[in-house]
Write a protein that holds these residues in place. Structure first.
Motif, PDB file in Angstrom:
ATOM      1  N   ALA A 269       5.184  -3.743 -14.078  1.00  0.00           N
ATOM      2  CA  ALA A 269       5.086  -4.676 -15.206  1.00  0.00           C
ATOM      3  C   ALA A 269       3.844  -4.365 -16.041  1.00  0.00           C
ATOM      4  O   ALA A 269       2.786  -4.003 -15.516  1.00  0.00           O
ATOM      5  CB  ALA A 269       5.038  -6.112 -14.699  1.00  0.00           C
ATOM      6  N   SER A 270       3.989  -4.532 -17.333  1.00  0.00           N
ATOM      7  CA  SER A 270       2.843  -4.322 -18.226  1.00  0.00           C
ATOM      8  C   SER A 270       1.935  -5.548 -18.201  1.00  0.00           C
ATOM      9  O   SER A 270       2.322  -6.627 -17.736  1.00  0.00           O
ATOM     10  CB  SER A 270       3.333  -4.089 -19.656  1.00  0.00           C
ATOM     11  N   VAL A 271       0.720  -5.367 -18.690  1.00  0.00           N
ATOM     12  CA  VAL A 271      -0.220  -6.490 -18.760  1.00  0.00           C
ATOM     13  C   VAL A 271       0.368  -7.617 -19.604  1.00  0.00           C
ATOM     14  O   VAL A 271       0.244  -8.804 -19.266  1.00  0.00           O
ATOM     15  CB  VAL A 271      -1.577  -6.025 -19.338  1.00  0.00           C
TER      16      VAL A 271
ATOM     17  N   SER B 118      -4.644  -3.926 -12.502  1.00  0.00           N
ATOM     18  CA  SER B 118      -5.670  -3.048 -11.951  1.00  0.00           C
ATOM     19  C   SER B 118      -5.427  -2.786 -10.474  1.00  0.00           C
ATOM     20  O   SER B 118      -5.690  -1.690  -9.971  1.00  0.00           O
ATOM     21  CB  SER B 118      -7.051  -3.674 -12.143  1.00  0.00           C
ATOM     22  N   PHE B 119      -4.931  -3.810  -9.769  1.00  0.00           N
ATOM     23  CA  PHE B 119      -4.649  -3.660  -8.343  1.00  0.00           C
ATOM     24  C   PHE B 119      -3.622  -2.560  -8.087  1.00  0.00           C
ATOM     25  O   PHE B 119      -3.804  -1.705  -7.228  1.00  0.00           O
ATOM     26  CB  PHE B 119      -4.142  -4.988  -7.783  1.00  0.00           C
ATOM     27  N   PHE B 120      -2.538  -2.570  -8.855  1.00  0.00           N
ATOM     28  CA  PHE B 120      -1.490  -1.575  -8.657  1.00  0.00           C
ATOM     29  C   PHE B 120      -1.866  -0.219  -9.256  1.00  0.00           C
ATOM     30  O   PHE B 120      -1.391   0.821  -8.785  1.00  0.00           O
ATOM     31  CB  PHE B 120      -0.174  -2.059  -9.268  1.00  0.00           C
ATOM     32  N   ALA B 121      -2.698  -0.218 -10.275  1.00  0.00           N
ATOM     33  CA  ALA B 121      -3.076   1.046 -10.903  1.00  0.00           C
ATOM     34  C   ALA B 121      -4.128   1.795 -10.108  1.00  0.00           C
ATOM     35  O   ALA B 121      -4.219   3.017 -10.167  1.00  0.00           O
ATOM     36  CB  ALA B 121      -3.609   0.783 -12.321  1.00  0.00           C
ATOM     37  N   GLY B 122      -4.920   1.051  -9.330  1.00  0.00           N
ATOM     38  CA  GLY B 122      -6.003   1.675  -8.575  1.00  0.00           C
ATOM     39  C   GLY B 122      -5.498   2.346  -7.319  1.00  0.00           C
ATOM     40  O   GLY B 122      -4.350   2.189  -6.913  1.00  0.00           O
ATOM     41  N   PRO B 123      -6.353   3.137  -6.676  1.00  0.00           N
ATOM     42  CA  PRO B 123      -5.976   3.824  -5.428  1.00  0.00           C
ATOM     43  C   PRO B 123      -5.863   2.847  -4.284  1.00  0.00           C
ATOM     44  O   PRO B 123      -6.596   1.865  -4.219  1.00  0.00           O
ATOM     45  CB  PRO B 123      -7.148   4.792  -5.203  1.00  0.00           C
TER      46      PRO B 123
ATOM     47  N   ASP C  46       0.810  -1.218   0.000  1.00  0.00           N
ATOM     48  CA  ASP C  46       0.000   0.000   0.000  1.00  0.00           C
ATOM     49  C   ASP C  46       0.845   1.270   0.000  1.00  0.00           C
ATOM     50  O   ASP C  46       0.515   2.236  -0.685  1.00  0.00           O
ATOM     51  CB  ASP C  46      -0.927   0.009   1.216  1.00  0.00           C
ATOM     52  N   LEU C  47       1.949   1.271   0.782  1.00  0.00           N
ATOM     53  CA  LEU C  47       2.762   2.490   0.904  1.00  0.00           C
ATOM     54  C   LEU C  47       4.036   2.455   0.067  1.00  0.00           C
ATOM     55  O   LEU C  47       4.645   3.495  -0.154  1.00  0.00           O
ATOM     56  CB  LEU C  47       3.130   2.733   2.378  1.00  0.00           C
TER      57      LEU C  47
END
Length: 215
Positions: A190-192, A209-214, A112-113
């Protein structure tokens, strides 16, 4: 010696080869083990961190009692992360009592951080680790003393448990991902397409999506 300004007033000035420690650690086992190996300077009112290696690098120490008590440590981690002038390393007491709480603090700190986390079994082990960081900083003042430690921390087997908590990964895919992306930074960048080569398109999209999201 000139007194060190409080953390709330801005960057802390730390003489080379010294550690500025929060007054609350005076007399502790950790401070006793560090005395004689490094030069400790105790200061009151250091609101952000427990130990300062320099004006840029600090250490936050999460004790066994902190973990058992709950999430109170989280605010301190976030404040350092958002300070803008500090780079922190998190040292956590991972004991038989606190081990059950470790995956949660590991996920919050690393995923998260995006901060560095190092588990220790005792304050004696922590003192050896901190002394080594100070020695490295003394030899090469311009070098980030956490870089090598960061690689070590994120290659530990316990990191597998953290990666398993990413949606769609689990126990089978986590080790496969870490073989190709051995750090959280590499995995998050890493890219998709790169992820698909390891876990297939569906899970690759979940990870991305997990890493791209808030958080």
């Amino acid at each position: 010696m000139e007194r060190t300004p409080h953390a709330g007033a801005g960057p802390v000035h730390v003489p080379l080869g010294h550690i500025v420690a929060n007054e609350k650690w005076r007399g502790s086992r950790l401070a006793q083990e560090m005395q004689g190996k490094v030069k400790l300077m105790f200061e009151e009112g250091l609101a952000l961190a427990d130990f300062y290696l320099s004006s840029r690098y600090c250490i936050l120490y999460i004790t066994e009692a902190d973990l058992v008590a709950g999430h109170g440590y989280r605010k301190r981690l976030v404040r350092v992360r958002n300070s803008g002038h500090l780079q922190g390393i998190i040292i956590v007491e991972k004991t038989q009592i606190s081990e059950q709480y470790f995956p949660e603090v590991q996920k919050f700190t690393v995923l998260d951080l995006g901060m560095v986390l190092l588990p220790v079994a005792s304050q004696l082990e922590a003192s050896c680790l901190i002394n080594q960081l100070v020695q490295e900083q003394t030899r090469e003042p311009s070098r980030n003393p956490f870089l090598r430690k960061k690689r070590c921390a994120l290659s530990e087997p316990s990191l597998v448990q953290t990666v398993q908590q990413i949606p769609g990964v689990g126990k089978v895919k986590a080790p496969l991902l870490l073989q190709k992306f051995p750090t959280i930074q590499q995995l998050s960048n890493a890219s998709v397409q790169e992820l698909e080569e390891v876990v297939g398109p569906a899970v690759a999209q979940q990870i991305h999506s997990f890493f791209a999201g808030p958080h």
